[in-house]
Design an enzyme around this catalytic site. Structure first.
Site, PDB file in Angstrom:
ATOM      1  N   ALA A  23       0.818  -1.214   0.000  1.00 51.32           N
ATOM      2  CA  ALA A  23       0.000   0.000   0.000  1.00 51.32           C
ATOM      3  C   ALA A  23       0.854   1.266   0.000  1.00 51.32           C
ATOM      4  CB  ALA A  23      -0.948  -0.010   1.199  1.00 51.32           C
ATOM      5  N   LYS A 171      -1.266 -14.339   4.437  1.00 55.62           N
ATOM      6  CA  LYS A 171      -1.445 -12.909   4.688  1.00 55.62           C
ATOM      7  C   LYS A 171      -1.568 -12.156   3.375  1.00 55.62           C
ATOM      8  CE  LYS A 171       1.679  -9.942   6.452  1.00 55.62           C
ATOM      9  NZ  LYS A 171       2.570  -9.363   7.485  1.00 55.62           N
ATOM     10  N   LYS A 173      -1.960  -8.354   1.458  1.00 54.68           N
ATOM     11  CA  LYS A 173      -1.773  -6.917   1.551  1.00 54.68           C
ATOM     12  C   LYS A 173      -3.069  -6.210   1.170  1.00 54.68           C
ATOM     13  CE  LYS A 173       2.621  -6.886   2.650  1.00 54.68           C
ATOM     14  NZ  LYS A 173       3.154  -6.272   3.881  1.00 54.68           N
ATOM     15  N   GLU A 228      -3.357  -6.023  10.351  1.00 53.82           N
ATOM     16  CA  GLU A 228      -2.017  -5.532  10.682  1.00 53.82           C
ATOM     17  C   GLU A 228      -1.811  -4.082  10.238  1.00 53.82           C
ATOM     18  OE1 GLU A 228       2.548  -6.836   9.465  1.00 53.82           O
ATOM     19  OE2 GLU A 228       0.942  -8.333   9.519  1.00 53.82           O
ATOM     20  N   GLU A 254       6.093  -3.896  13.914  1.00 52.96           N
ATOM     21  CA  GLU A 254       7.262  -4.227  13.103  1.00 52.96           C
ATOM     22  C   GLU A 254       8.131  -3.018  12.770  1.00 52.96           C
ATOM     23  OE1 GLU A 254       6.317  -4.239   8.462  1.00 52.96           O
ATOM     24  OE2 GLU A 254       4.997  -5.620   9.525  1.00 52.96           O
ATOM     25  N   HIS A 304       8.353 -10.156  13.022  1.00 54.16           N
ATOM     26  CA  HIS A 304       8.313  -9.720  11.627  1.00 54.16           C
ATOM     27  C   HIS A 304       9.553 -10.173  10.864  1.00 54.16           C
ATOM     28  CE1 HIS A 304       9.554  -6.547   8.624  1.00 54.16           C
ATOM     29  NE2 HIS A 304       8.364  -6.882   8.167  1.00 54.16           N
TER      30      HIS A 304
END
Length: 374
Positions: A23, A171, A173, A228, A254, A304
């Site tokens: 992002a 996971k 994004k 997250e 992280e 992380h």
């Protein structure tokens, strides 16, 4: 007592097969990531014991880490490698004018990891066992197949392939300017993998508070393991408000680079899952301080990146953690981590169980040596 006799530092540039976009790229704040700058510290003692440590930087900072490590390295020559906590403090004071977080401690991290690796190797124990392991394997999830540059059709293929490989969670994004696209991708993966598959999402700090509120509410229906970094990493109060309001756990941490930053995050109640990164906070010594505070607060752990290191640290955390599976660093080492039934197996080799590959040597841009080889 044995003494540190020789140190070799290496700056290694690891190229990525494809430019990586999340992002932060779509919002124009960063460029696609094309490489990772690795810092390796190889220690050798007068009695012939060795240790390998690492740190890293993405997009920027690699040359600075190497330069600072080169300044600090002479401080360790002649020191007792057993005194890890004292040596961390000594290195920190040696670079005190540049602070106690960020690049300054990330350079220290490579030495600190190497000292722990040396100590575990000398004891003929895996690092996890030296620290006091709770388990021999750790739940793992894959991130590298879910970046925003990946088309939806390929995203589904990647997710399925990761699950078939034995990786437990997937996971994705999120954080695109068009929030409907985020929802469509998550919905498609949930439908493809089924209701019980562990799925996480990561917005990489790109939402403001109103957007995060709306998106966390919209994601409640997808039974996610966590959401997250919905907000800026330093917005501890904002993350705390989301954690208090929604059933879906909030994960963050992280990007924080000190024990003090993580202590503030925990104090605010801003993370259901804390995500410290050992190289980013300065190595294993500060990571263990963060983990102790998280345990006392009843916070879950999901370190992380750098799975080759974090599988050991996660195995030593009392509450069942998650480890992030990235295969990006694999070409740098001769060894591979084993995965089965959704879990990453803790290596049984002494120390980290790692040795640098010929490819790592070939990608080396700079080296510096201190002391005398025994």
């Amino acid at each position: 007592m044995d003494r540190i006799a020789h140190i070799r530092l290496s700056s290694v540039i690891l190229p990525l097969a494809n430019p990586i976009s999340d992002a932060k790229v779509l919002t124009g704040r960063q460029k696609p990531m094309t490489e990772i700058a690795m810092l390796f510290a190889e220690l050798q003692t007068a009695d012939g014991h060795t240790g390998l440590g690492l740190s890293y930087s993405k997009r920027a900072g690699g040359p600075g880490q190497f330069a600072h490590a080169r300044e600090l390295a002479p401080t360790l020559i002649g020191e007792d490698p057993n005194d890890i906590a004292r040596l961390w403090n000594k290195l920190c004071w040696a670079g005190a004018s540049v602070g106690r977080s960020g690049l300054a401690v990330q350079a220290i991290g490579a030495f600190d990891v190497a000292l722990y690796d040396l100590k575990a190797r000398r004891a003929s124990l895996p690092l996890a066992k030296l620290l006091g392991a709770w388990r021999d394997s750790v739940a793992c999830y894959n991130t590298s197949g879910g970046f925003l540059h990946t088309p939806l059709e390929q995203l589904l293929v990647n997710a399925q392939a990761s699950r078939e490989r034995g990786i437990g969670g997937i996971k994705l994004k999120v954080g695109q300017p068009d929030r409907a696209l985020d929802l469509r991708r998550v919905e498609a993966v949930r439908k493809h993998l089924g209701d019980d598959a562990p799925i996480m999402v990561d917005a990489n700090q790109q939402w403001d508070r109103p957007t995060a509120q709306r998106m966390c509410r919209a994601f409640e229906d997808f039974n996610l393991v966590w959401i997250e970094e919905p907000l800026d990493a330093d917005d501890h109060a904002g993350h705390a408000a989301l954690a208090a309001q929604f059933d879906t756990p909030i994960a963050t941490g992280e990007m924080l680079t000190s024990v003090a930053d993580h202590a503030s995050l925990i104090r605010h109640g801003a993370a259901d899952y804390l995500m410290p990164d050992a190289p980013r906070v300065g190595g294993i010594t500060p990571f263990l301080k963060i983990a102790a505070q998280a345990e006392a607060a009843g916070v879950m752990l999901a370190p992380h990146f750098a799975m080759e290191l974090h599988v050991h640290l996660a195995a030593a955390y009392p509450t069942e953690p998650w480890v992030e599976h990235f295969d990006w660093l694999e070409p740098l080492f001769n060894e591979r981590l084993a995965i089965a039934n959704g879990r990453m197996l803790v290596p049984t080799r002494p120390g980290l169980g790692l040795s640098l590959s010929d490819q790592a040597r070939a990608w080396t841009r700079q080296t510096a040596e201190f002391g005398v080889r025994p």
